[in-house]
Motif scaffolding. Structure first.
Motif, mmCIF file in Angstrom:
data_model
loop_
_atom_site.group_PDB
_atom_site.id
_atom_site.type_symbol
_atom_site.label_atom_id
_atom_site.label_comp_id
_atom_site.label_asym_id
_atom_site.label_seq_id
_atom_site.Cartn_x
_atom_site.Cartn_y
_atom_site.Cartn_z
ATOM 1 N N LEU A 28 0.849 -1.191 0.000
ATOM 2 C CA LEU A 28 0.000 0.000 0.000
ATOM 3 C C LEU A 28 0.881 1.235 0.000
ATOM 4 O O LEU A 28 1.961 1.247 0.618
ATOM 5 C CB LEU A 28 -0.873 0.026 1.253
ATOM 6 C CG LEU A 28 -1.903 -1.087 1.415
ATOM 7 C CD1 LEU A 28 -2.661 -0.881 2.723
ATOM 8 C CD2 LEU A 28 -2.860 -1.124 0.236
ATOM 9 N N GLY A 31 1.557 8.081 2.438
ATOM 10 C CA GLY A 31 2.404 9.252 2.170
ATOM 11 C C GLY A 31 3.679 8.905 1.427
ATOM 12 O O GLY A 31 4.329 9.771 0.838
ATOM 13 N N GLY A 32 4.086 7.656 1.490
ATOM 14 C CA GLY A 32 5.275 7.199 0.763
ATOM 15 C C GLY A 32 6.602 7.510 1.443
ATOM 16 O O GLY A 32 7.659 7.164 0.924
ATOM 17 N N THR A 33 6.570 8.125 2.623
ATOM 18 C CA THR A 33 7.839 8.575 3.217
ATOM 19 C C THR A 33 8.675 7.427 3.779
ATOM 20 O O THR A 33 9.881 7.578 3.957
ATOM 21 C CB THR A 33 7.591 9.618 4.324
ATOM 22 O OG1 THR A 33 6.810 9.025 5.360
ATOM 23 C CG2 THR A 33 6.886 10.853 3.793
ATOM 24 N N THR A 34 8.046 6.309 4.054
ATOM 25 C CA THR A 34 8.804 5.107 4.419
ATOM 26 C C THR A 34 8.962 4.195 3.215
ATOM 27 O O THR A 34 10.054 3.702 2.921
ATOM 28 C CB THR A 34 8.099 4.330 5.558
ATOM 29 O OG1 THR A 34 8.321 5.013 6.782
ATOM 30 C CG2 THR A 34 8.633 2.926 5.699
ATOM 31 N N LEU A 35 7.862 3.988 2.498
ATOM 32 C CA LEU A 35 7.895 3.011 1.403
ATOM 33 C C LEU A 35 8.919 3.397 0.331
ATOM 34 O O LEU A 35 9.754 2.575 -0.072
ATOM 35 C CB LEU A 35 6.504 2.876 0.782
ATOM 36 C CG LEU A 35 6.411 1.814 -0.318
ATOM 37 C CD1 LEU A 35 6.695 0.424 0.229
ATOM 38 C CD2 LEU A 35 5.052 1.841 -0.998
ATOM 39 N N SER A 109 1.124 9.767 6.784
ATOM 40 C CA SER A 109 -0.193 9.424 7.330
ATOM 41 C C SER A 109 -0.035 8.692 8.666
ATOM 42 O O SER A 109 1.026 8.135 8.975
ATOM 43 C CB SER A 109 -0.911 8.510 6.340
ATOM 44 O OG SER A 109 -0.249 7.253 6.297
ATOM 45 N N ASP A 166 6.908 7.043 17.165
ATOM 46 C CA ASP A 166 6.541 7.729 18.408
ATOM 47 C C ASP A 166 5.048 7.604 18.708
ATOM 48 O O ASP A 166 4.651 7.417 19.857
ATOM 49 C CB ASP A 166 6.900 9.223 18.296
ATOM 50 C CG ASP A 166 8.395 9.444 18.222
ATOM 51 O OD1 ASP A 166 9.098 9.029 19.170
ATOM 52 O OD2 ASP A 166 8.869 10.014 17.226
#
Ligand SMILES: Cc1cc2nc3c(=O)[nH]c(=O)nc-3n(C[C@H](O)[C@H](O)[C@H](O)COP(=O)(O)OP(=O)(O)OC[C@H]3O[C@@H](n4cnc5c(N)ncnc54)[C@H](O)[C@@H]3O)c2cc1C
Ligand code: SF4
Length: 330
Positions: A28, A31-35, A109, A166
């Motif tokens: 999925l 926001g894509g900031t990890t993926l 997100s 966090d």
């Protein structure tokens, strides 16, 4: 980076079906900031990406009722700024404000935040380092390697990677739940049960079933939330993950603690509730000494490694300071 197919479903049912039918190679995209980060590092190699950003119903924020409800796609910065959250659960608001950077919080997100993966450098950078989470059965480079950032609680012989987020740490202090939807319908999972300790299978990080999507997070209204804080110690004061953190909340009656919550971050393989330490707080009058004693209880069962033993002393002090801040607000 390997090529992948991309789908942007217009309904939740369609997203679930596309996600489920794609199988293991499907991820999925929120926001894509990890993926995207992990794809660039070649840790994630999806064959199909299901972009859920078209599902407006997952972005809603409703703090008007007996529980505070946040869609899984609600952005961290929007949720952090919610006035009722900041007023009634400062620990939850602070956990978001103290994470990442403003740009990341605008994009990231809540669902993606809960499911972010460890920052263990051996996991993220791979070859030539063994990593059971990245390549099951290959070994763990951290146990005898550089383990300053690794876990004191919840580790196994297979993996000692720290859960880095966090928000989940603060959520478990208030018995928050996530609703998930999948091919078999909807179900509810306490946030405290969402993440799995590594055991023999560190690659299995959550209890989510194939095809399940987090749709919302619910926080029950609770008076203990007002006297709370998320106290986070980092290597630098901004834009850094927790070395040690504590979500602490107390409700006082006649000057003594009548209700208490304590959860720890940066020190465990999953968001970690310190229940014995919580119970020890009931009936006490909080001073620097009693708060520090609670911190020592919270870290009494820590399993230390070569480079992370400093977190025991630091952690007891973080708990002390968090409790004093929380009681000042209670
Ligand atoms: C430099 C940097 C510093 C950071 N510092 C911090 C920090 O201090 N504290 C902190 O907590 N975080 C920190 N983060 C992590 C950041 O908060 C997460 O990257 C972000 O919250 C992930 O959200 P996203 O929407 O971008 O997720 P994505 O990257 O889109 O997704 C992340 C994962 O979750 C899955 N996913 C997303 N949404 C859902 C859903 N609804 N249901 C099921 N699965 C889903 C995706 O498939 C993917 O596997 C940092 C990140 C960076 C890059
Ligand atoms: S601690 Fe876990 S993630 Fe890190 S190298 Fe070991 S197995 Fe991999």
């Amino acid at each position: 980076m390997q090529s992948f197919s991309y789908a942007r479903p217009a309904s939740l049912d369609s997203a679930i079906a596309t996600f489920a039918e794609g199988g293991e190679g499907t991820r999925l995209l929120a926001g894509g900031t990890t993926l995207y980060d992990l794809m660039k590092l070649d840790v994630e190699r999806p064959e199909r990406i299901v972009d859920i950003n078209g599902l407006a119903e997952l972005s809603t924020i409703d703090t008007s009722g007996d529980e505070l409800v946040f869609g899984a796609l609600a952005r961290m910065s929007d949720v952090a700024a919610d006035p009722r959250l900041a007023d009634e659960f400062p620990a939850l608001s602070e956990a978001l404000w103290k994470a990442a950077s403003q740009q990341l919080r605008n994009m990231a997100s809540l669902g993606g935040n809960l499911l972010q993966q460890t920052r263990c450098a051996y996991f993220r950078h791979g070859e030539p380092f063994a990593c059971n989470k990245r390549s099951p059965g290959s070994g763990c480079s951290a146990i005898e390697g550089l383990n300053r950032g690794h876990a004191l609680f919840g580790g196994s012989d297979a993996c000692i990677a720290t859960y880095p987020g966090d928000f989940a740490v603060a959520l478990i202090a208030f018995d928050a739940e996530v609703d998930v939807a999948g091919p078999d319908g909807e179900r509810t999972i306490p946030v405290s049960d969402l993440h799995r300790q590594p055991g023999d299978n560190p690659e299995a990080e959550t209890v989510l079933m194939p095809g399940e999507i987090i749709i919302r997070i619910r926080v029950p209204a609770d008076a203990v939330g007002r006297g709370s804080t998320y106290h986070k110690i980092r290597d630098r004061e901004s834009y850094a993950f927790a070395v040690v953190s504590a979500a602490a909340a107390v409700r006082l009656e006649a000057g003594v603690v009548a209700d208490a919550r304590l959860a720890l971050g940066g020190v465990a393989t999953v968001p970690w509730r310190a229940r014995e330490a919580e119970h020890s707080l009931i009936g006490t009058a909080l001073t620097a000494e009693t708060a520090r004693a609670v911190g020592e209880i919270a870290f009494a069962d820590a399993v230390t490694r070569e480079h992370n033993a400093f977190k025991v002393e630091l952690g007891a002090n973080v708990v002390r300071d968090a409790l004093l801040i929380a009681s000042g607000r209670a």
